[in-house]
Design a protein around this motif. Structure first.
Motif, PDB file in Angstrom:
ATOM      1  N   ARG A  84       7.664  -2.870  -8.296  1.00 33.27           N
ATOM      2  CA  ARG A  84       7.936  -3.305  -6.919  1.00 33.27           C
ATOM      3  C   ARG A  84       6.660  -3.846  -6.270  1.00 33.27           C
ATOM      4  O   ARG A  84       6.699  -4.809  -5.517  1.00 33.27           O
ATOM      5  N   LYS A  85       5.505  -3.221  -6.568  1.00 29.03           N
ATOM      6  CA  LYS A  85       4.223  -3.710  -6.037  1.00 29.03           C
ATOM      7  C   LYS A  85       3.927  -5.121  -6.539  1.00 29.03           C
ATOM      8  O   LYS A  85       3.459  -5.974  -5.785  1.00 29.03           O
ATOM      9  N   SER A 135       0.820  -1.216   0.000  1.00 31.85           N
ATOM     10  CA  SER A 135       0.000   0.000   0.000  1.00 31.85           C
ATOM     11  C   SER A 135       0.852   1.264   0.000  1.00 31.85           C
ATOM     12  O   SER A 135       0.434   2.300  -0.533  1.00 31.85           O
ATOM     13  N   ASN A 136       2.052   1.204   0.553  1.00 32.68           N
ATOM     14  CA  ASN A 136       2.921   2.381   0.616  1.00 32.68           C
ATOM     15  C   ASN A 136       3.850   2.506  -0.590  1.00 32.68           C
ATOM     16  O   ASN A 136       4.407   3.581  -0.812  1.00 32.68           O
ATOM     17  N   GLU A 137       4.027   1.447  -1.341  1.00 38.55           N
ATOM     18  CA  GLU A 137       4.962   1.450  -2.471  1.00 38.55           C
ATOM     19  C   GLU A 137       4.383   2.254  -3.633  1.00 38.55           C
ATOM     20  O   GLU A 137       3.197   2.176  -3.920  1.00 38.55           O
ATOM     21  N   LYS A 138       5.235   3.006  -4.314  1.00 39.06           N
ATOM     22  CA  LYS A 138       4.791   3.830  -5.442  1.00 39.06           C
ATOM     23  C   LYS A 138       5.130   3.206  -6.791  1.00 39.06           C
ATOM     24  O   LYS A 138       4.427   3.448  -7.766  1.00 39.06           O
ATOM     25  N   GLN A 139       6.180   2.400  -6.842  1.00 39.47           N
ATOM     26  CA  GLN A 139       6.588   1.805  -8.107  1.00 39.47           C
ATOM     27  C   GLN A 139       5.768   0.551  -8.386  1.00 39.47           C
ATOM     28  O   GLN A 139       5.657  -0.342  -7.548  1.00 39.47           O
ATOM     29  N   PHE A 140       5.206   0.513  -9.601  1.00 42.15           N
ATOM     30  CA  PHE A 140       4.336  -0.610  -9.959  1.00 42.15           C
ATOM     31  C   PHE A 140       5.091  -1.931  -9.980  1.00 42.15           C
ATOM     32  O   PHE A 140       4.587  -2.944  -9.488  1.00 42.15           O
TER      33      PHE A 140
END
Length: 74
Positions: free
Chosen positions: A52-53, A45-50
């Protein structure tokens, strides 16, 4: 007496085992995996890079399947 007190705090899934040590080990595994799942969900939920998600989501699905497998063995 000690074992009865400890069994009160153990999740119901782990109580199906016969040996007290097996019950404790199983409960510790379940709690550790549930904690990992919570941490991974927060990271996703905190990650911005797709990319990495997606990577974290694969790990999360693996942990969820491992937890399901442990619960089915009981």
């Amino acid at each position: 007496v000690y074992q009865k007190i400890i069994k009160v705090f153990i999740t119901s899934e782990a109580k199906a085992k016969t040996s007290f040590n097996e019950i404790i080990d199983t409960d510790n595994k379940i709690k550790a995996i549930e904690n990992e799942i919570g941490v991974l969900e927060n990271k996703i939920s905190n990650e911005k890079q797709f990319n990495r998600k997606v990577e974290l989501n694969k790990i999360l699905l693996d942990r969820k399947s491992r937890l399901k497998k442990i619960k089915e063995e009981l």
